[in-house]
Write an enzyme that holds these catalytic residues in place. Structure first.
Site, mmCIF file in Angstrom:
data_model
loop_
_atom_site.group_PDB
_atom_site.id
_atom_site.type_symbol
_atom_site.label_atom_id
_atom_site.label_comp_id
_atom_site.label_asym_id
_atom_site.label_seq_id
_atom_site.Cartn_x
_atom_site.Cartn_y
_atom_site.Cartn_z
ATOM 1 N N HIS A 159 0.842 -1.209 0.000
ATOM 2 C CA HIS A 159 0.000 0.000 0.000
ATOM 3 C C HIS A 159 0.875 1.256 0.000
ATOM 4 O O HIS A 159 0.687 2.167 -0.800
ATOM 5 C CB HIS A 159 -0.904 -0.025 1.244
ATOM 6 C CG HIS A 159 -1.740 1.204 1.464
ATOM 7 N ND1 HIS A 159 -3.102 1.219 1.264
ATOM 8 C CD2 HIS A 159 -1.406 2.449 1.898
ATOM 9 C CE1 HIS A 159 -3.571 2.433 1.559
ATOM 10 N NE2 HIS A 159 -2.551 3.195 1.951
ATOM 11 N N GLU A 160 1.875 1.270 0.894
ATOM 12 C CA GLU A 160 2.694 2.490 1.027
ATOM 13 C C GLU A 160 3.598 2.710 -0.173
ATOM 14 O O GLU A 160 3.722 3.836 -0.671
ATOM 15 C CB GLU A 160 3.531 2.428 2.307
ATOM 16 C CG GLU A 160 2.729 2.275 3.605
ATOM 17 C CD GLU A 160 1.602 3.294 3.765
ATOM 18 O OE1 GLU A 160 0.692 3.041 4.579
ATOM 19 O OE2 GLU A 160 1.586 4.324 3.069
ATOM 20 N N HIS A 163 1.779 4.265 -2.980
ATOM 21 C CA HIS A 163 1.654 5.728 -2.886
ATOM 22 C C HIS A 163 2.831 6.413 -3.582
ATOM 23 O O HIS A 163 2.678 7.445 -4.246
ATOM 24 C CB HIS A 163 1.603 6.194 -1.432
ATOM 25 C CG HIS A 163 0.258 6.117 -0.796
ATOM 26 N ND1 HIS A 163 -0.861 6.727 -1.322
ATOM 27 C CD2 HIS A 163 -0.143 5.493 0.335
ATOM 28 C CE1 HIS A 163 -1.906 6.481 -0.528
ATOM 29 N NE2 HIS A 163 -1.493 5.737 0.474
ATOM 30 N N TYR A 174 -4.136 14.309 -2.707
ATOM 31 C CA TYR A 174 -4.636 13.512 -1.585
ATOM 32 C C TYR A 174 -5.827 14.208 -0.906
ATOM 33 O O TYR A 174 -5.784 14.595 0.267
ATOM 34 C CB TYR A 174 -3.511 13.279 -0.572
ATOM 35 C CG TYR A 174 -3.703 12.087 0.329
ATOM 36 C CD1 TYR A 174 -3.905 12.241 1.698
ATOM 37 C CD2 TYR A 174 -3.655 10.791 -0.182
ATOM 38 C CE1 TYR A 174 -4.067 11.147 2.530
ATOM 39 C CE2 TYR A 174 -3.809 9.686 0.639
ATOM 40 C CZ TYR A 174 -4.023 9.870 1.997
ATOM 41 O OH TYR A 174 -4.177 8.780 2.816
ATOM 42 N N GLU A 183 -5.887 6.498 -2.460
ATOM 43 C CA GLU A 183 -5.987 5.442 -1.454
ATOM 44 C C GLU A 183 -6.400 4.108 -2.070
ATOM 45 O O GLU A 183 -5.848 3.049 -1.741
ATOM 46 C CB GLU A 183 -6.980 5.836 -0.356
ATOM 47 C CG GLU A 183 -6.342 6.613 0.766
ATOM 48 C CD GLU A 183 -5.271 5.802 1.474
ATOM 49 O OE1 GLU A 183 -5.576 4.661 1.901
ATOM 50 O OE2 GLU A 183 -4.133 6.278 1.575
ATOM 51 N N THR A 211 -6.043 -6.078 15.215
ATOM 52 C CA THR A 211 -6.645 -6.767 16.377
ATOM 53 C C THR A 211 -6.157 -8.217 16.475
ATOM 54 O O THR A 211 -6.901 -9.163 16.180
ATOM 55 C CB THR A 211 -8.186 -6.760 16.277
ATOM 56 O OG1 THR A 211 -8.570 -7.454 15.082
ATOM 57 C CG2 THR A 211 -8.706 -5.343 16.261
ATOM 58 N N ASP A 217 -11.016 -10.521 11.153
ATOM 59 C CA ASP A 217 -11.383 -9.132 10.834
ATOM 60 C C ASP A 217 -10.221 -8.448 10.119
ATOM 61 O O ASP A 217 -9.160 -9.024 9.923
ATOM 62 C CB ASP A 217 -11.802 -8.370 12.095
ATOM 63 C CG ASP A 217 -10.643 -8.211 13.078
ATOM 64 O OD1 ASP A 217 -10.781 -7.428 14.020
ATOM 65 O OD2 ASP A 217 -9.608 -8.879 12.886
ATOM 66 N N ASP A 243 -10.413 13.572 7.290
ATOM 67 C CA ASP A 243 -9.584 12.621 6.552
ATOM 68 C C ASP A 243 -9.404 13.014 5.085
ATOM 69 O O ASP A 243 -9.634 12.212 4.172
ATOM 70 C CB ASP A 243 -10.175 11.208 6.651
ATOM 71 C CG ASP A 243 -9.245 10.118 6.087
ATOM 72 O OD1 ASP A 243 -8.011 10.288 6.132
ATOM 73 O OD2 ASP A 243 -9.792 9.113 5.599
ATOM 74 N N HIS A 248 -10.115 7.561 3.089
ATOM 75 C CA HIS A 248 -10.098 6.156 3.522
ATOM 76 C C HIS A 248 -11.497 5.563 3.569
ATOM 77 O O HIS A 248 -11.663 4.380 3.843
ATOM 78 C CB HIS A 248 -9.446 6.030 4.907
ATOM 79 C CG HIS A 248 -7.982 6.298 4.917
ATOM 80 N ND1 HIS A 248 -7.457 7.535 5.227
ATOM 81 C CD2 HIS A 248 -6.934 5.492 4.635
ATOM 82 C CE1 HIS A 248 -6.144 7.467 5.136
ATOM 83 N NE2 HIS A 248 -5.791 6.247 4.787
#
Ligand SMILES: CCCCC[C@H](S)C(=O)N[C@@H](Cc1ccccc1)C(=O)N[C@@H](C)C(=O)O
Ligand SMILES: [Ca+2]
Ligand SMILES: [Zn+2]
Length: 333
Positions: A159-160, A163, A174, A183, A211, A217, A243, A248
């Site tokens: 993901h990063e 970018h 953005y 995104e 989590t 999840d 945001d 997002h």
């Protein structure tokens, strides 16, 4: 300075063993991979105070990128090492994904050095790409309950780095719709890279570090964005100032279109014939790198994807029809 390629080993965030490309200087080993482009460099952020992101650039640049990760014996098995092990190893895999899949040599297609700082901030619950002039990624440690170290999930690193690819190509602003597409591109190529790497692939984002006490999840789902609080249709676009205009949140609409284009399905009364992950990736990559401009709208992505599919498969191809169906299904005209 001269480079001495060496091979180390390390234990990642999830306790898995990895082989690492390191650089040996004297009796010290560094997380510097000389085998890919101008190198992959992983740094220790040393958990300096996390609120530097909203400080002036000259202050931020006092702390980042931190110190190049060093190790005494080329065996990185300490718990403090784990985030660095994964950031370094996964960055190499993402480099390989872009080179092998799109013949792109690093994020700038000119072999740019890929730099990551781990242990950024204190219990920092995010990861990010810091564009010009730093041109590096940073990863927080999470809090151990909601998040493990952010570099522990391959899809986060893909993901990063995506970018960075976006910044060097369409440079999507953005904010609002262009920001949501920025995104979405990072999530979409995060998924495609995860399938390419064969690392427990899925259409979820962040499942490996989100989590740890709850299984099944994730932070976002591309197959069903609504399952995790995102819209999957333009009619549910969230107008907000938060945001950067909900980047997002509204990315879910584009993520759903990409999922449908790849896998097919019936959505909002529209039937989509899937073209598969490889063709969806080629269509979105061509859209991102050849057609989108920095202030592009969702509608302009539809046009770019149709043009890309036309370029790749022909104007009367089933792929063009599938693109039209996928964007129809999420209400983008
Ligand atoms: C510079 C500050 C951070 C900017 C937002 C970064 S690019 C981002 O989008 N980070 C991802 C991290 C991630 C990626 C994949 C899977 C899980 C988590 C992100 O989605 N962050 C969420 C928590 C957010 O910023 O709302
Ligand atoms: Ca995933
Ligand atoms: Zn992002």
């Amino acid at each position: 300075s001269f480079k001495v390629d060496s091979t180390g080993t390390g234990t990642g965030v999830l306790g898995d063993e990895k082989i690492l490309n390191t650089d040996q200087q004297g009796n010290t080993f560094f997380l510097q991979d000389n085998t890919r482009g101008d190198g992959i460099f992983t740094y220790d952020g040393e958990n300096v105070s996390q609120n530097i992101l909203n400080r002036p650039l000259r202050v931020i640049m006092r702390y980042l990128p931190g110190t190049l990760w060093s190790d005494a014996d080329n065996v990185l098995n300490d718990s403090y090492d784990a985030a660095a092990v994964d950031a370094h190893y996964y960055a190499g895999l993402v480099y390989d994904y872009y080179l092998e899949t799109f013949n792109r040599d690093s994020f700038d297609n000119q072999g740019a050095a890929i730099k990551s700082t781990v242990h950024f901030g204190q219990n920092y619950q995010n990861a990010g790409w810091l564009g010009e002039p730093l041109n590096q990624m940073m990863y927080g440690d999470g809090d151990g309950v909601e998040w493990l170290d952010f570099s522990g999930s391959f899809d986060v690193i893909a993901h990063e780095i995506t970018h960075a690819v976006t910044d060097k190509t369409a440079n999507l602003i953005y904010q609002d719709e262009s920001g949501a597409m920025n995104e979405a591109m990072s999530d979409i190529f995060g998924v495609l890279a995860e399938y390419w790497a064969g690392l427990d692939p899925d259409w979820l984002m962040g499942e490996d570090i989100y989590t740890p006490g709850i299984s099944g999840d994730a932070l976002r789902s591309l197959s069903d964005p609504t399952a995790l609080g995102q819209p999957d249709h333009y009619s549910d676009y969230l107008n907000t100032t938060a945001d950067h205009g909900g980047v997002h949140t509204n990315s879910g609409i584009i993520n759903k279109a990409a999922y449908l284009l790849s896998e097919g399905g019936n959505h909002s009364g529209v039937s989509v014939n899937g073209v598969g992950k490889d063709k969806m990736g080629d269509i979105f990559y061509r859209s991102l790198t050849q057609y989108l401009t920095e202030n592009a709208t969702f509608s302009q992505l539809r046009s770019a994807a149709i043009q890309s599919a036309t370029d790749l498969y022909g104007s009367n191809s089933s792929e063009v029809t599938s693109v039209q169906q996928a964007f129809d299904a999420v209400g983008i005209n």
